[in-house]
Design an enzyme around this catalytic site. Structure first.
Site, mmCIF file in Angstrom:
data_model
loop_
_atom_site.group_PDB
_atom_site.id
_atom_site.type_symbol
_atom_site.label_atom_id
_atom_site.label_comp_id
_atom_site.label_asym_id
_atom_site.label_seq_id
_atom_site.Cartn_x
_atom_site.Cartn_y
_atom_site.Cartn_z
ATOM 1 N N GLU A 173 0.840 -1.199 0.000
ATOM 2 C CA GLU A 173 0.000 0.000 0.000
ATOM 3 C C GLU A 173 0.874 1.247 0.000
ATOM 4 O O GLU A 173 0.704 2.144 -0.825
ATOM 5 C CB GLU A 173 -0.940 0.004 1.215
ATOM 6 C CG GLU A 173 -2.090 -0.996 1.109
ATOM 7 C CD GLU A 173 -1.667 -2.432 1.325
ATOM 8 O OE1 GLU A 173 -0.596 -2.642 1.935
ATOM 9 O OE2 GLU A 173 -2.385 -3.356 0.893
ATOM 10 N N HIS A 203 -12.346 -5.433 7.462
ATOM 11 C CA HIS A 203 -12.827 -5.308 6.079
ATOM 12 C C HIS A 203 -14.127 -4.519 6.023
ATOM 13 O O HIS A 203 -14.914 -4.689 5.096
ATOM 14 C CB HIS A 203 -13.060 -6.690 5.455
ATOM 15 C CG HIS A 203 -11.807 -7.443 5.144
ATOM 16 N ND1 HIS A 203 -11.088 -8.111 6.096
ATOM 17 C CD2 HIS A 203 -11.129 -7.625 3.978
ATOM 18 C CE1 HIS A 203 -10.036 -8.688 5.535
ATOM 19 N NE2 HIS A 203 -10.036 -8.406 4.244
#
Ligand code: TPP
Length: 665
Positions: free
Chosen positions: A401, A468
């Site tokens: 990321e 999530h």
């Protein structure tokens, strides 16, 4: 393959060698002068590169002027050898008017794109992924340019070092990673920093060549960088170079050198790069005393001239308005479609369509993310894109990321418009530094536009559990320099994404996973934009305003329906943009309804609602007929079980009672 280069043989003409001597001596003499100024209190901090100059000077000398260099705090020689105008450089070093940052950042913390130099931020190793971004831009454009990133031995322990090297190797990028191994990271010696024998050995693990060289031998530096640059221009990918040297002074001038055994200084003094090069010149009969005197005089005159100018230059002044205005690059993106059209598509299709249409119309737009290419992304937003646009513009990244977001900055500085998909918004935490320190602060610091769009599949209702399902928008609300949008409808999803890709600033685009396939709406076929920062009244009412965004908009519309049956008219304001947010429209609505409830799916404490509630309390207190009420998810991580998430964590079930109370207040 890892090699050691001990001796250098570089063909140099007398003229080239004498020019190189000037370049090598210049930063040394500037530094000596700076140390004097430091003692006189005319500058405040200095990180010395004395004894290490051969690396910065040799590297810059070996490259072409249009190759991009990303130097660190001891690399004055990069700036001087590139020919950065000395008056401007000194004004920058002294924080004066006419530097590179309007007094907003210190020393070498600036970029000068006209010189193809991008300076550092304090956070170590953060510029290595940025170098990858430049190199990706060169790969995309087919230019045979190279990016070179400097890094200290200590900073090789940072995650960004590993992410950047891995990405460069996998993508075969034209980039050179140059470790200046000067023995210490602040007070920490190398044996407490890494356990491998040589840092160059790490290259093996990434699948690129590694070379360890004598960093105090300028000819070895030039030869090595030329070879690495040749490979890079030839499409052969990155090289890791470890240049051995020594830090001859303290970490910075105030910190001292008590922890360094004195004999080390003695040993390295003999290996001084200037002495070494003088020996080489003498051997060839090129260092006459006349020449040496002429060089010293030329350098001294140039330094004194630039220094006088900088010392006499004023300190920058500004106004609060000017400072705030410079946080963002000016954007001309406005709302271009007001009619909805009559075609009904899903929320997810609106996102895909925006990306596709923009990719078709603008060759500078490119996509990066995990599994976004052939696989089409885990939510299939980019399904079929590789077939249409090719793998160069639709790129799978490794699982990085921070590296991907940093590369996005490099691409943007090179004129591209990268759109980076985080597989789930939750994982942006792994790229936090790149977002809040690199993307967000660049324009304010040195004026470069940063057109990077981060796509962030967020939100719950899909039994995703604590990692999530989050709505992390408030983590970023506190960061000047970012724009944040969160569309609630397919129409807004398309228009805001097209606006984000056009905006010359970093935009965090929160797309709601639950809405992807459950929500349909009218969306015009043609391309259009919605101005960032503009809210919309999604339903008009007179008795109470609900200010919300994302999934909250749909809860609020349900409330409006439910209470309409009971004779109450609820107005629903959809913020659409969270940073900047539409204060004017919100206050206007509150002025008409006199009651306000702020609703969001994200957790309560320190959320978007807190900012809006505080503003309303401060600016519209006298218009209110009741307390400013916030309704949000519980201050807990998002629970996995559907029952817990939807009926305990989420505020939906509590909402009717709160609305009722506020209406009755
Ligand atoms: C992410 C981060 N952590 C800590 C620091 C504080 N810091 C500044 S310089 C430095 C040492 C750097 O050592 P090295 O990378 O070897 O470079 P050198 O200073 O030796 O040239 C440290 C710990 C920082 N700037 N950034």
């Amino acid at each position: 393959m890892v090699t050691s280069q001990k001796k250098s043989v570089l063909p140099l003409t007398q003229k080239e060698a004498q020019e190189l001597y000037y370049y090598l001596l210049l930063p040394r003499r500037i530094e000596e002068r700076m140390l004097k100024l430091l003692r006189q209190g005319k500058i405040t901090k200095w990180f010395s590169g004395i004894g290490q100059e051969a690396i910065a000077v040799g590297t810059t000398y070996a490259l072409r002027p249009d190759d991009v260099i990303l130097p660190m705090h001891r690399n004055l020689g990069v700036f001087t050898t590139r020919g950065v105008e000395m008056h401007r450089l000194f004004r920058q070093l002294m924080g004066k008017v006419g530097g590179f940052t309007k007094g907003r950042d210190r020393s070498f913390h600036f970029g000068a794109l006209e010189y193809h130099i991008v300076g550092m931020i304090s956070h170590l190793a953060a510029m290595l992924p940025v170098a990858d971004g430049f190199a990706t831009a060169f790969q995309l454009s087919g230019e045979d340019r190279v990016a070179v990133a400097f890094v200290g031995d200590g900073a090789t322990s940072e995650g960004d070092f590993h992410e950047a090297l891995n990405l460069a190797a996998v993508w075969k990028l034209p980039v050179i990673f140059l470790i200046e191994n000067n023995g210490y990271a602040l007070s920490t010696p190398t044996n407490e920093q890494y356990a491998c024998q040589r840092l160059a050995d790490r290259a093996i693990g990434y699948g690129m060549p590694g070379v360890q060289i004598d960093g105090n031998d300028i000819l070895a530096v030039i030869a090595t960088i030329r070879e690495a640059a040749r490979r890079a221009r030839n499409g052969e990918g990155p090289t890791l170079v470890e240049a051995l040297t020594f830090r001859m002074r303290g970490h910075e001038e105030a910190s001292g050198t008590k922890y360094v055994p004195p004999e080390l200084f003695e040993r390295w003094k003999k290996k001084d790069p200037i002495l070494r090069f003088e020996k080489f010149l003498k051997k060839n009969g090129w260092l006459t005393s006349d020449f040496q005197k002429e060089v010293e005089e030329r350098i001294s005159a140039a330094i004194e001239e630039a220094l006088n100018d900088a010392l006499n230059a004023p300190r920058p002044t500004s106004t609060p308005q000017q400072e705030v205005a410079d946080v963002f690059a000016p954007s001309s993106v406005r709302t271009t479609a007001l009619a909805r059209g009559n075609r009904i598509i899903r929320y997810i299709d609106a996102i895909s369509e925006a990306l596709r249409q923009k990719m078709e119309s603008d060759p500078k737009v490119m996509l990066m993310g995990q599994d976004i290419a052939e696989y089409g992304g885990v939510f299939k937003v980019t399904e079929g894109f590789v077939d249409q646009f090719g793998k160069a513009r639709v790129r799978n990244t490794p699982i990085i990321e921070s590296g991907a977001i940093g590369a996005g900055l490099g691409l943007a500085l090179a004129g591209y418009k990268p759109v980076i998909e985080m597989q789930f918004a939750d994982f942006i935490s792994c790229g936090f530094n790149q977002v809040v320190n690199n993307l967000a602060k660049t324009h304010y610091r040195w004026g470069a536009a940063v057109n990077v769009t981060l796509r962030l599949p967020a939100g719950g209702g899909v039994s995703g559990g604590p990692f999530h399902s989050q709505n992390p928008e408030a983590w970023f609300l506190h960061v000047p320099g970012l724009k944040i949008v969160a569309p609630a409808t397919p129409f807004d999803a398309k228009g805001l994404l097209m606006a984000a890709m056009e905006d010359p600033n970093p935009v965090l685009y929160f797309e709601h996973k639950l809405l992807y396939r459950s929500l349909r709406g009218e969306v015009p076929l043609e391309a259009y934009t919605i101005e960032i920062g503009k809210a919309e009244v999604k339903r008009q009412g007179t008795d109470l305003t609900i200010v919300t965004y994302g999934l909250g908009v749909h809860w609020a519309l349900e409330m409006a329906d439910e209470f309409a049956a009971r004779g109450a008219a609820i107005e629903v304001v959809d913020l659409r943009s969270l940073l900047p947010w539409d204060k004017e429209l919100v206050l206007d609505s509150v002025a008409r309804t006199n009651k306000v409830l702020i609703l969001h799916e994200a957790t309560l404490t320190g959320g978007v609602g807190a900012e809006i509630a505080a503003t309303i309390a401060q600016e519209a207190f006298e218009l209110l007929d009741g307390p400013v009420v916030r309704v949000a998810s519980l201050d807990t991580p998002v629970p996995f079980s559907e029952q817990l998430e939807k009926h305990v964590f989420w505020p939906r079930d509590r909402l009717p009672e709160v609305v009722e109370q506020l209406l009755r207040y």
